[in-house]
Structures are given as C-alpha cells and as structure tokens.
Scaffold this active site. Structure first.
Site, PDB file in Angstrom:
ATOM      1  N   LEU A  20     -57.526  -4.082  48.386  1.00 12.91           N
ATOM      2  CA  LEU A  20     -57.895  -5.426  47.937  1.00 12.91           C
ATOM      3  C   LEU A  20     -57.152  -5.826  46.671  1.00 12.91           C
ATOM      4  CD1 LEU A  20     -61.779  -5.147  48.329  1.00 12.91           C
ATOM      5  CD2 LEU A  20     -60.219  -6.383  49.830  1.00 12.91           C
ATOM      6  N   GLY A  21     -56.806  -4.833  45.870  1.00 14.11           N
ATOM      7  CA  GLY A  21     -56.144  -5.171  44.616  1.00 14.11           C
ATOM      8  C   GLY A  21     -55.714  -3.921  43.872  1.00 14.11           C
ATOM      9  N   GLY A  23     -54.984  -2.660  39.739  1.00 12.77           N
ATOM     10  CA  GLY A  23     -54.975  -2.971  38.312  1.00 12.77           C
ATOM     11  C   GLY A  23     -54.114  -1.964  37.591  1.00 12.77           C
ATOM     12  N   HIS A  24     -54.243  -1.961  36.266  1.00 16.40           N
ATOM     13  CA  HIS A  24     -53.486  -1.021  35.451  1.00 16.40           C
ATOM     14  C   HIS A  24     -53.971   0.399  35.657  1.00 16.40           C
ATOM     15  CE1 HIS A  24     -50.611  -2.948  32.946  1.00 16.40           C
ATOM     16  NE2 HIS A  24     -50.590  -1.936  32.114  1.00 16.40           N
ATOM     17  N   ALA A  26     -56.454   1.414  38.203  1.00 16.24           N
ATOM     18  CA  ALA A  26     -57.055   1.816  39.477  1.00 16.24           C
ATOM     19  C   ALA A  26     -56.558   0.953  40.629  1.00 16.24           C
ATOM     20  CB  ALA A  26     -58.567   1.671  39.366  1.00 16.24           C
ATOM     21  N   VAL A  28     -58.070  -0.801  44.238  1.00 15.02           N
ATOM     22  CA  VAL A  28     -59.354  -1.183  44.820  1.00 15.02           C
ATOM     23  C   VAL A  28     -59.177  -1.416  46.317  1.00 15.02           C
ATOM     24  CG1 VAL A  28     -61.240  -2.858  44.734  1.00 15.02           C
ATOM     25  CG2 VAL A  28     -60.087  -2.202  42.623  1.00 15.02           C
ATOM     26  N   LYS A  43     -63.305   1.318  43.886  1.00 12.17           N
ATOM     27  CA  LYS A  43     -62.258   1.368  42.862  1.00 12.17           C
ATOM     28  C   LYS A  43     -61.898   2.840  42.679  1.00 12.17           C
ATOM     29  CE  LYS A  43     -61.548  -0.613  38.277  1.00 12.17           C
ATOM     30  NZ  LYS A  43     -62.066  -1.560  37.303  1.00 12.17           N
ATOM     31  N   ASP A 138     -62.617  -8.308  28.015  1.00 11.64           N
ATOM     32  CA  ASP A 138     -61.402  -8.565  28.804  1.00 11.64           C
ATOM     33  C   ASP A 138     -61.663  -9.669  29.830  1.00 11.64           C
ATOM     34  OD1 ASP A 138     -58.765  -8.251  29.539  1.00 11.64           O
ATOM     35  OD2 ASP A 138     -59.121  -6.520  30.839  1.00 11.64           O
ATOM     36  N   LYS A 140     -60.957 -12.831  31.802  1.00 10.23           N
ATOM     37  CA  LYS A 140     -59.783 -13.601  32.250  1.00 10.23           C
ATOM     38  C   LYS A 140     -60.004 -13.916  33.732  1.00 10.23           C
ATOM     39  CE  LYS A 140     -57.366  -9.211  32.953  1.00 10.23           C
ATOM     40  NZ  LYS A 140     -56.142  -8.437  32.799  1.00 10.23           N
ATOM     41  N   ASN A 143     -60.446 -11.188  36.284  1.00  9.72           N
ATOM     42  CA  ASN A 143     -61.640 -10.343  36.240  1.00  9.72           C
ATOM     43  C   ASN A 143     -62.910 -11.115  36.566  1.00  9.72           C
ATOM     44  OD1 ASN A 143     -60.181  -8.088  35.642  1.00  9.72           O
ATOM     45  ND2 ASN A 143     -60.414  -8.276  33.423  1.00  9.72           N
ATOM     46  N   ASP A 157     -64.546  -5.724  36.228  1.00 12.19           N
ATOM     47  CA  ASP A 157     -63.657  -4.916  35.381  1.00 12.19           C
ATOM     48  C   ASP A 157     -64.235  -4.679  33.994  1.00 12.19           C
ATOM     49  OD1 ASP A 157     -61.641  -3.410  34.431  1.00 12.19           O
ATOM     50  OD2 ASP A 157     -60.077  -4.928  34.593  1.00 12.19           O
ATOM     51  N   THR A 176     -56.305  -8.921  26.904  1.00 10.28           N
ATOM     52  CA  THR A 176     -55.092  -9.369  27.585  1.00 10.28           C
ATOM     53  C   THR A 176     -54.470 -10.483  26.747  1.00 10.28           C
ATOM     54  OG1 THR A 176     -56.108  -8.781  29.664  1.00 10.28           O
ATOM     55  CG2 THR A 176     -54.239 -10.295  29.762  1.00 10.28           C
TER      56      THR A 176
HETATM   57  P1  ATP Z   1     -56.887  -4.138  34.905  1.00  4.96           P
HETATM   58  O1  ATP Z   1     -55.440  -3.852  34.975  1.00  4.96           O
HETATM   59  O2  ATP Z   1     -57.187  -5.637  34.852  1.00  4.96           O
HETATM   60  O3  ATP Z   1     -57.639  -3.388  33.855  1.00  4.96           O
HETATM   61  P2  ATP Z   1     -58.289  -2.392  36.734  1.00  4.96           P
HETATM   62  O4  ATP Z   1     -57.354  -1.254  37.001  1.00  4.96           O
HETATM   63  O5  ATP Z   1     -59.434  -2.098  35.808  1.00  4.96           O
HETATM   64  O6  ATP Z   1     -57.493  -3.690  36.291  1.00  4.96           O
HETATM   65  P3  ATP Z   1     -59.776  -4.174  38.413  1.00  4.96           P
HETATM   66  O7  ATP Z   1     -59.333  -5.364  37.615  1.00  4.96           O
HETATM   67  O8  ATP Z   1     -61.212  -3.827  38.313  1.00  4.96           O
HETATM   68  O9  ATP Z   1     -58.862  -2.892  38.108  1.00  4.96           O
HETATM   69  O10 ATP Z   1     -59.414  -4.387  39.940  1.00  4.96           O
HETATM   70  C1  ATP Z   1     -58.100  -4.738  40.344  1.00  4.96           C
HETATM   71  C2  ATP Z   1     -58.175  -5.862  41.373  1.00  4.96           C
HETATM   72  O11 ATP Z   1     -58.889  -5.408  42.552  1.00  4.96           O
HETATM   73  C3  ATP Z   1     -58.966  -7.088  40.910  1.00  4.96           C
HETATM   74  O12 ATP Z   1     -58.183  -7.947  40.132  1.00  4.96           O
HETATM   75  C4  ATP Z   1     -59.380  -7.694  42.261  1.00  4.96           C
HETATM   76  O13 ATP Z   1     -58.307  -8.411  42.835  1.00  4.96           O
HETATM   77  C5  ATP Z   1     -59.658  -6.462  43.106  1.00  4.96           C
HETATM   78  N1  ATP Z   1     -61.091  -6.114  43.058  1.00  4.96           N
HETATM   79  C6  ATP Z   1     -61.701  -5.376  42.115  1.00  4.96           C
HETATM   80  N2  ATP Z   1     -63.013  -5.238  42.359  1.00  4.96           N
HETATM   81  C7  ATP Z   1     -63.256  -5.930  43.502  1.00  4.96           C
HETATM   82  C8  ATP Z   1     -64.446  -6.196  44.273  1.00  4.96           C
HETATM   83  N3  ATP Z   1     -65.617  -5.714  43.922  1.00  4.96           N
HETATM   84  N4  ATP Z   1     -64.323  -6.946  45.383  1.00  4.96           N
HETATM   85  C9  ATP Z   1     -63.108  -7.449  45.752  1.00  4.96           C
HETATM   86  N5  ATP Z   1     -61.961  -7.243  45.064  1.00  4.96           N
HETATM   87  C10 ATP Z   1     -62.023  -6.497  43.948  1.00  4.96           C
END
Ligand code: ATP
Length: 364
Positions: A20-21, A23-24, A26, A28, A43, A138, A140, A143, A157, A176
C-alpha cells in the site's frame, strides 16, 4: 516490544497481499486475517544490524507505546504487534482510500466545506492526543489517511509522536521540512517543543487544502524575496496570493493566521481552533476574533490577500511527495527528516557538510 512471538506467527494468522505504501522506516501492505477474513494494513519494519536500524527501532518502540494507549475515531488504531526474528509487524486498521495528499492532488484543491469537514475530524483527533499529552510531531497530508470516499480521516504514522510531561521539552529536531514549526528550526540547544507544533503543521495543511500549494517553498526564493524555506518558516513569511485565494472567505484566513503564529505561546491551542467561527460557522464578529492574541507579531503584514504570485499547485508536482520534493535550503541535500542531539538518530540526517550552515544543529 510489548509482545514477542515465535517466528512467522504473523504469517500463520494473516495473508499478506499487495503493497500500500512505503515510508522512510517501513513498508505497508494490505493483509487479511485468516480467521475472520477482515482486511488490515500491516506496517513491516525489517531488522538489519546497524546504527540507522537502531534508531528506526527506537522510533518504532515509541510508535507502539503511543498507539497501544489510544482509541479515537480519527486516530488509526493498532490491532496487534509481532516481534519476529527478521521483522516487526504492526497490524493497523486499514485506510482503504489512501493518503489525503493524493486526494488533494487529484482535486487540485478542496472546497471550504470539504476542508471544514476534514478539519473538524483532525482537530478532534489532535485534541484527543493533546488532552493525553501526546504530540504527533509529523502532521502532513501523507500522514492523514482516508477511510472512505466521504472524507472520513484518521491520523497515522506515530513514529515521531511523543508523550510529553506538562513542562517537558526536547531538543530532538524532527518533522518534515515544509510542515515544521518555526521553534523547531530555531537555533539554540533548548528548542521548546510543545503541543503548539501540531497546530502549526495543521495550519500548513489547512492552507494547502484551500489553495493546492504550500505556504512556504524554496520555489519562492528570488532576488525580490531572498528567503530560504527555513527563513520563511522562522519569520512566518507567507501570504494569500491572488487569484488562488480570491474565493476563500475571511474566516478561513483568520483561522490560518492564528494557527501559523511564529511565537508558540501566542499560537491558537487546539481548543481555540475547535471554537473558531470558520468551524462553528458563526459569523466572524469582533467578539469572536481573538483580539490582541496576534498583536505585534512580526510578519503579520505579510498575511494579506491580493499579492499576485505564480505558485506551483501540488497537482503539478506529479505524485512526488511535497515533503520529499522540497529541501530545507537552496541546493540543499536535506533529507526528509532531520535530527539532532541523539547520536544514533543524527546518523540518519547524513553528513553535516551536505546541509547549509544555517540548517545545521548548533551542536554539530
Ligand atoms: P515516513 O517516511 O512518513 O515516516 P513510515 O515509514 O513511518 O513513513 P507510514 O507513513 O506509516 O510509514 O506509511 C507509509 C505509507 O503507507 C503511508 O503514507 C500510506 O500511503 C500507507 N499506509 C500506512 N498505513 C496505512 C493504513 N493503515 N492503511 C492504508 N495505507 C497505509
């Protein structure tokens, strides 16, 4: 970590589906609980030895500690955690409609009514956290996640979130670039770090929702406006350029003006945001305005309509995240998140030489 399980316990209970996504810290994924067929987001933090990994795991522990204790309709809920040999899994409530960021990009900007609907929820979610002395740190549009097409949102997040004591402050520099409050960028070892930082970031998000571009940007740097992104933030230099703001009503601008006040002590609290006429839709009268609150704040003259200025809409950034696009100074290699003080976390910020002198932490 709160619970420790045997290897692959997560995969015994859940089927892993598409990503789904990322981040820096993790990745997801979508997952389905085998016993119920219910869908969740998971995550996944992969474990590798090294300094950066240690600070990642520190942040993760913080995220778990904060999420374990919270339950609110506008805060993403943590269902379960698995601490396995090669990875930590956080099973989270699913937000199927993705990030608010993409929603804004798709629509170019949001109407005042839609933005209001969104901010009632965001203010309530942050009020819930602030009442429990939790600062998100954080906020934005990446998030803020959408649960349905009816703009039902949840804050996500909590990797940088912190439970603070009434008087506590920290010198960690995080957040950020485009969304961080001026006091976080302020120089000196004792940066005060309070709930007010979330109100500032929410002000930046509110601004972006209503016009489709950020209030502060290095793109504005010019001979006539010689301010880097961080100088713009520290001095609170932003405006409401025409024609983008022409159709937005005064109450919305009044609320933003009170949220994005440089001096944190004079900034609106989350309770004041919730009572503002733009949200309650009472007329903006003399009695409603917070007379005196922003008197004498430097830079307020900048907060005027009608300055005609070309701005790049979020939509033309073309799916590259704003926060990842905009560095902290001209020609800067500034990474997304910057830290100071904590030596393990500082390693993540990269070498000091890569950043302009005015952006370096004083202890560097
Ligand atoms: P960052 O680099 O912002 O610190 P991170 O590594 O902590 O990121 P998240 O921001 O929690 O990770 O998650 C990364 C992406 O995954 C989110 O921007 C979103 O697109 C997707 N995502 C996270 N949690 C969910 C969720 N519960 N349902 C759907 N998509 C999600």
């Amino acid at each position: 970590y709160p619970r420790s399980r045997t290897s692959s316990a997560f995969l015994q209970q859940y089927t892993l589906l598409e990503r789904l996504g990322k981040g820096h810290f993790a990745e997801v994924f979508l997952c389905v609980e085998k016993s119920t067929g219910r869908r969740y987001a998971v995550k996944i933090f992969t474990k590798h030895p090294g300094t950066e990994e240690r600070s990642k795991m520190d942040g993760l522990q913080q995220e778990i500690a904060v999420l374990m204790g919270v339950s609110h309709p506008n805060v993403l809920c943590l269902k379960d955690t698995f601490n396995e040999k090669n990875a930590v899994y956080l099973v989270l409530e699913l937000a199927p409609e993705g990030e608010l960021f993409n929603h804004i990009v798709l629509k170019q900007k949001l109407s005042e009514d839609e933005t209001r609907k969104l901010f009632v929820q965001l203010f309530q979610g942050i009020k819930y956290l602030h009442d429990r002395n939790i600062v998100h740190r954080d906020i934005k549009p990446e998030n803020i996640l959408l649960v349905d097409k009816d703009v039902h949102v949840k804050l996500a997040d909590f990797g940088l979130a912190k439970i603070i004591g009434e008087e506590s402050f920290t010198t960690t520099l995080c957040g950020t670039p485009s969304y961080v409050a001026p006091e976080i960028l302020a120089e000196g070892r004792h940066r005060k770090y309070t709930k007010a930082v979330d109100v500032w970031s929410l002000g930046v998000v509110l601004y972006i929702c209503l016009c489709g571009f950020p209030p502060f940007s290095d793109e504005l740097y010019s001979r006539d406006f010689p301010y880097t992104l961080s100088q713009q933030i520290k001095t609170g230099k932003f405006d409401y350029p025409s024609p983008y703001w022409d159709s937005v009503g005064d109450p919305a601008l009044d609320l933003i003006d009170h949220m994005m006040v440089v001096e944190p002590g004079r900034r609106f609290t989350i309770d004041q945001c919730l009572q503002h006429p733009w949200l309650t839709q009472k007329p903006l009268g003399v009695a409603d305005s917070t007379d005196g609150l922003v008197d004498g704040i430097g830079g307020l003259d900048m907060h005027r309509r009608g300055i005609v200025r070309e701005r790049t809409l979020l939509s033309s950034i073309n799916s590259v995240h704003l926060s990842r696009k905009v560095p902290l100074g001209p020609n800067s290699n500034q990474p997304l998140k910057i830290y100071a003080k904590n030596p393990t976390a500082q390693a993540k910020a990269g070498p000091a030489e890569a950043r302009p002198a005015d952006e370096r932490a004083p202890e560097e």
